[in-house]
Design an enzyme around this catalytic site. Structure first.
Site, PDB file in Angstrom:
ATOM      1  N   CYS A  63       0.892  -1.159   0.000  1.00  0.00           N
ATOM      2  CA  CYS A  63       0.000   0.000   0.000  1.00  0.00           C
ATOM      3  C   CYS A  63       0.922   1.198   0.000  1.00  0.00           C
ATOM      4  O   CYS A  63       1.567   1.485   1.010  1.00  0.00           O
ATOM      5  CB  CYS A  63      -0.919   0.047   1.225  1.00  0.00           C
ATOM      6  SG  CYS A  63      -1.878   1.585   1.251  1.00  0.00           S
ATOM      7  N   CYS A  80      -0.400   4.096   2.562  1.00  0.00           N
ATOM      8  CA  CYS A  80      -0.376   3.889   4.015  1.00  0.00           C
ATOM      9  C   CYS A  80      -0.183   2.420   4.323  1.00  0.00           C
ATOM     10  O   CYS A  80       0.912   1.905   4.174  1.00  0.00           O
ATOM     11  CB  CYS A  80      -1.615   4.465   4.681  1.00  0.00           C
ATOM     12  SG  CYS A  80      -3.145   4.207   3.770  1.00  0.00           S
ATOM     13  N   SER A  81      -1.229   1.705   4.703  1.00  0.00           N
ATOM     14  CA  SER A  81      -1.014   0.334   5.154  1.00  0.00           C
ATOM     15  C   SER A  81      -2.239  -0.547   4.923  1.00  0.00           C
ATOM     16  O   SER A  81      -2.492  -1.459   5.694  1.00  0.00           O
ATOM     17  CB  SER A  81      -0.655   0.337   6.636  1.00  0.00           C
ATOM     18  OG  SER A  81      -1.702   0.966   7.359  1.00  0.00           O
ATOM     19  N   CYS A  82      -3.015  -0.288   3.878  1.00  0.00           N
ATOM     20  CA  CYS A  82      -4.204  -1.100   3.607  1.00  0.00           C
ATOM     21  C   CYS A  82      -3.786  -2.562   3.464  1.00  0.00           C
ATOM     22  O   CYS A  82      -2.813  -2.881   2.782  1.00  0.00           O
ATOM     23  CB  CYS A  82      -4.916  -0.612   2.347  1.00  0.00           C
ATOM     24  SG  CYS A  82      -5.582   1.059   2.548  1.00  0.00           S
TER      25      CYS A  82
END
Ligand code: FE
Length: 207
Positions: free
Chosen positions: A111, A114-116
């Protein structure tokens, strides 16, 4: 750098320390200072969800795909629905796509914003997945990143990198290791590492 990931209802700059992280850290410090929690115990809990409990769901999906061609076809066609038939659904897994590795194409997930991450099948994202170096280098030099994870692919294997969003998250279906003919799904699950389902590892290899 505001963006429109639907699961972020606030604007933040994607620095390494966003609002929520800062608040969580402040809360953790308070609890530790008051002697209410042991930081080592917290780390152990998080690590358990990152590496043990969470990814076991994904491993069941992969092992089923390896042993049941009808399920594999359903997974290719509509991963969200196929995964839900095994009982794994909910927040972070509303729109899933399964990426099947082949000798011609290796899939790897990042991602960049961010951090999906696909929570119902993989649990919590590992720290490196959220780190700025992984998020940028997975795109710019995927082969070098894979090498750092101990993965060397044949020259002829194309690497495709998929950028997750809150709207669409991915589960890599690694190739079934050779020499596992006749294994049961339960036995095969033990070969499916978390990293192999992100694409930074191969099934059957140590994480
Ligand atoms: Fe994201």
């Amino acid at each position: 750098m505001p963006h429109d990931h639907a699961d972020h209802d606030h604007t933040h700059d994607h620095s390494d320390l966003d609002d929520m992280t800062a608040r969580v850290m402040a809360m953790e410090k308070l609890l530790v200072d008051k002697g209410l929690v042991d930081p080592a115990a917290l780390d152990a809990i998080v690590e358990t969800y990152e590496e043990k409990i969470g990814p076991r769901n994904g491993a069941k999906v992969v092992a089923r795909a390896w042993t049941d061609p009808d399920f594999a076809a359903a997974l290719k066609d509509d991963a969200t629905t196929a995964i839900a038939t095994l009982g794994f659904s909910g927040r972070g897994g509303e729109h899933m796509m399964a990426l099947f590795n082949t000798p011609d194409q290796h899939n790897m997930v990042v991602c960049t914003l961010c951090s999906c991450y696909p929570w119902p099948v993989l649990g919590l994202p590992p720290v490196w997945y959220k780190s700025m170096p992984y998020r940028s280098r997975a795109i710019s030099e995927p082969r070098a990143v894979l090498a750092e994870f101990g993965v060397t692919l044949p020259e002829g294997t194309k690497i495709r990198v998929w950028d997750s969003t809150s709207e669409l998250r991915y589960l890599v279906i690694p190739m079934r290791p050779e020499g596992t003919e006749g294994w049961t799904a339960e036995q095969l699950e033990t070969l499916v590492t978390r990293d192999s389902m992100i694409g930074t590892g191969l099934a059957g290899a140590r994480p």
